[in-house]
Design an enzyme around this catalytic site. Sequence first.
Site, PDB file in Angstrom:
ATOM      1  N   LYS A  16      39.618  38.465  48.718  1.00  0.00           N
ATOM      2  CA  LYS A  16      39.665  37.766  47.390  1.00  0.00           C
ATOM      3  C   LYS A  16      38.963  36.252  47.856  1.00  0.00           C
ATOM      4  O   LYS A  16      39.337  35.844  48.798  1.00  0.00           O
ATOM      5  CB  LYS A  16      41.112  37.647  47.008  1.00  0.00           C
ATOM      6  N   LEU A  18      33.999  44.329  43.954  1.00  0.00           N
ATOM      7  CA  LEU A  18      34.535  45.193  43.097  1.00  0.00           C
ATOM      8  C   LEU A  18      34.970  44.840  42.043  1.00  0.00           C
ATOM      9  O   LEU A  18      34.969  45.559  40.768  1.00  0.00           O
ATOM     10  CB  LEU A  18      35.876  45.698  44.068  1.00  0.00           C
ATOM     11  N   GLY A  19      35.083  43.474  41.759  1.00  0.00           N
ATOM     12  CA  GLY A  19      35.445  42.904  40.468  1.00  0.00           C
ATOM     13  C   GLY A  19      35.219  41.534  40.443  1.00  0.00           C
ATOM     14  O   GLY A  19      35.192  40.879  41.376  1.00  0.00           O
ATOM     15  N   ASP A  38      53.923  38.756  35.631  1.00  0.00           N
ATOM     16  CA  ASP A  38      52.587  39.467  35.146  1.00  0.00           C
ATOM     17  C   ASP A  38      52.540  40.813  35.351  1.00  0.00           C
ATOM     18  O   ASP A  38      51.518  41.526  35.842  1.00  0.00           O
ATOM     19  CB  ASP A  38      51.338  38.697  35.834  1.00  0.00           C
ATOM     20  N   GLY A  88      36.875  33.511  40.027  1.00  0.00           N
ATOM     21  CA  GLY A  88      37.253  34.536  41.352  1.00  0.00           C
ATOM     22  C   GLY A  88      36.362  35.715  41.468  1.00  0.00           C
ATOM     23  O   GLY A  88      35.851  36.325  40.361  1.00  0.00           O
ATOM     24  N   GLU A  89      36.350  36.437  42.823  1.00  0.00           N
ATOM     25  CA  GLU A  89      35.747  37.455  43.069  1.00  0.00           C
ATOM     26  C   GLU A  89      36.482  38.542  44.115  1.00  0.00           C
ATOM     27  O   GLU A  89      37.114  37.806  44.861  1.00  0.00           O
ATOM     28  CB  GLU A  89      34.333  37.450  43.756  1.00  0.00           C
ATOM     29  N   GLY A 104      36.109  37.605  38.014  1.00  0.00           N
ATOM     30  CA  GLY A 104      36.670  36.935  36.854  1.00  0.00           C
ATOM     31  C   GLY A 104      35.727  35.582  36.619  1.00  0.00           C
ATOM     32  O   GLY A 104      34.552  35.439  36.919  1.00  0.00           O
ATOM     33  N   ALA A 105      36.401  34.631  35.757  1.00  0.00           N
ATOM     34  CA  ALA A 105      35.530  33.374  35.693  1.00  0.00           C
ATOM     35  C   ALA A 105      35.317  32.746  36.787  1.00  0.00           C
ATOM     36  O   ALA A 105      34.227  32.027  36.875  1.00  0.00           O
ATOM     37  CB  ALA A 105      36.374  32.587  34.638  1.00  0.00           C
TER      38      ALA A 105
END
EC number: 2.7.10.1
Length: 1040
Positions: free
Chosen positions: A672, A646-647, A797, A652-653, A649-650
Amino acid sequence: MSYFLASCLGVGLLSTVSCSLQGLTSHYRENIPRFKHVANERYEVFLGDEIKFDCQTAASKISAFVEWYRNDKLLKNDQIDKDKIRKDNNRMMLHLKNIDVSDQGLWSCRVHNAYGQISRNFTVEVIDFCDYFLFPDIHHLNIPMECVCLWKYNKEAKRSDVNYAAVTGEVCSKYASRMINRARKPLPMIPCFGDHCKEFDTTPVSDFGLPGKPEDDPLVKRVVLKKDDVIVPVHDSEESPSESRTEFINADEKENKEDEEEDYSVSQPVAPDAGLTELNITAEEPPYFKSNDNIVLFNETHALPAGRTLKLNCRAKGYPEPQIIWYKNGKMLKKSSARSGGYEFKFNRWSLEVEDAVVADSGEFHCEALNKVGSAKKYFHVIIVNRMRRPPIIVPNILANQSVNINDTATFHCKVVSDLLPHIIWVRINKINGSYSYYNNSAEEYMFNYTEMDTFDKAHVHHVGDESTLTIFNVSLDDQGIYACLSGNSLGMSMANATLTVNEFMAIHLLTGDEPKIDRWTTSDYIFTTILLFLLLAATLFGILFMVCKQTLHKKGFMDDTVGLVARKKRVVVSKRPMNEDNENSDDEPSPYQIQIIETPITKKEAARKQRKRMNSENTVLSEYEVDSDPVWEVERSKLSLVHMLGEGAFGEVWKATYKETENNEIAVAVKKLKMSAHEKELIDLVSEMETFKVIGEHENVLRLIGCCTGAGPLYVVVELCKHGNLRDFLRAHRPKEEKAKKSSQELTDYLEPRKASDKDDIELIPNLTQRHLVQFAWQVAQGMNFLASKKIIHRDLAARNVLVGDGHVLKISDFGLSRDVHCNDYYRKRGNGRLPIKWMALEALDSNVYTVESDVWSYGVLLWEIMTLGGTPYPTIAMPELYANLKEGYRMEPPHLCPQEVYHLMCSCWREKLEERPSFKTIVDYLDWMLTMTNETIEGSQEFNDQFFSERSTASGPVSPMESFQKKRKHRPLSAPVNLPSEPQHTICDDYESNFSVEPPNDPNHLYCNDNMLKNHIITPETSQRIPSNNNSMSKPEF
């Protein structure tokens, strides 16, 4: 004009200034009605035609009313013949049917509202059908008999080459009714035809009603003409003359339903010396514009600002009448063809209209006129540019200082950007009595001493469009000084200046003779060079020796560690954290628990087994880490099946997966996990987020933890799946008129990329999004944050990208990677080097790295601004180094477009500088619940609750807040009102994920730092945060 220029120039020197026009304020000027279309104000029509008078105005917030006048007299409803005249007040149009002679004259409309009025006049001239044949180019043998009869009995011999004596009553008898309808004025008598009447015996006319439509006779006959003979109809049969007619022109006598002029064409003329000839009524010919060539005849370019109506004309001739087909960028346009923003194309008979044109309407258009004989094409290049409702902008760095020698030529250039037509002049700022300005007693203000350059003999000013050039020939020392470029339009004026420096002739002393020979190398130079070379050699030898020793020691230590052992097993242990004596957190970890890494040695055999297992599975370098299992939350890996990503990062998935709870029950979840490139720090962060999920518990508006996979193998954190993605992308999907910002793979940060809708998961959009939906979203987030505050959890955040949209559009707060538990202190002090989203951070967090629940309230106010702008980016025009100083000076973001007054009050109360003046999440929930449950009338009438809510948080001193100034101007807007974005969006979408900025922004106060490649403005580290100075005087506040 000179007084106005002096008033504008008195604002300031050596800086760009603006000056508004005196008289009407911009508020009144923008609300005065203005016509939407450029209308034809002169109509030449035939009897029985139809006219549409257009007085439609452009869209405005202020209602306007239209009144119609006939010869300067108001047309009242009780005086209008509704069968003939029809008013369309909604579209501000007047339909006039069955034109007769009495309709000729002046018609006008007056449109007015509370701010002013405009008017438009229309002149109608009724053209007699027979007047067409007065042109000398038409041979007298081609004149219809009914026109010859009309001229004879009306006693108007309009053509001298017609033999009126040969026209008898028998010939004209069948045209009696048509002659009356064709007459420009009523005939004084009605002709009498027959044996019982004398040749010119007449009967007086008693009454003339409104002329009806001419009778249509389907019998069209051919005419046989003889040389120099009068027109005599010859019938093919013995039918009665009244049952047939002679037709010489191809005239369409039906009512024209279009708003364009009708075409009339005549047959080919007969030469006077022609013999017996048979004339065809019409001749087939292919479509044409100005010639009969079937080639591209026109290639027009249309450029106009957005918001105007674009009209492309494709008037073609030919027989049969051509059919017009329109194309855009090679694709055929139909009535069902959609424009950007949901608008439609308007197809007229001979033209194409594009109302409220936007930039997306630009492109290559062409029309094709077709009939059975041939075709013709016409091309149009359309350019639509955005409008700028503001004074002219003088392009920087074009007008620069000049330094020239005496008797040379100095040239200054000035370029202006303006939507309206700008006026540009050049002046010289004079210094009189040591000052550039003086005090004008009548105007009661300071003004510049200036002289217009048009009055100088040796100065030349040249204008080309929006560019202007000042040239000064044969400069002298007297020409040295300051020169300014002034540009103005109906919205104000701007100025930029430059300095001219004139250099005098200076004496130059030249040395003559041979240059003396000098020994450039002295003894000290030789000694210094020798020592430098020796030091470089010694440093090189020392570096080589250091590297050799380091490699030897490293190899020895590795051998010692691997004697009997080949690896170490590392356990991630989560335990209760012991509290310090000062009762304050000492690092970045949450207070109730601490995460430790415990190493234990393993044998060679066990290490080899782990190595083989790592190579044959998805395990990463972190496979040697084992997270202690929690029986309450443990999920078996065999029950999870990853579907697709789905998405990411540097490090993580996030994956979509299916979880088999029971044998017959399988649900979709989100998982995650870490990438293969992740390190120990990222593992600790994911464990920390997992533990935060466990502490929080369950709430409808907080993302729910389903379980986790720990122990041997990669760490999986399983949470519920929200199929609509994050709130920011969900809101942006409802924007109808702009491209959704896309994020390249190079912009990924160490944070996990928010989940974005893919082709596999279509976002379920709300059909009619209203303000109530947006307030409902804000209320759900406030409920979730109120729950977290009750659990003593600081999110740190809170933003639209970290709020997910689940089934039924239920919002879920997620991403607790920065969350902290503050059961003991009620606050948290940041001490590590983690990244922080500064656009959503409160003042105290930027200043002292202190985070409280009130800091989350500040972030909630920014998230509320994102909701009301449908995913806009906060502070799009402020550079990050300047954000802190502007917030300290009292600047707050302006109200979003069409934002309800109560919602903007809530934003401003969340952005109070003092923590104790911000509302709690419990108060916010109650206030939004009040807004959603009360009706619109009750909201407007219940100001007591609204005033009490905000008066308790008002400050006693300081500058006027945006909330207070907005409260005086804004009006209540019902929550049922639709969310109408402007054609050109007021709130920019910028990429929210950027890397650390390492380059200082350019020193340009006019630069807009929105998605600037030179300034990475989203997340900073504590080291780079030191670039935000605490001294307000050192930061320049931008103009708003």
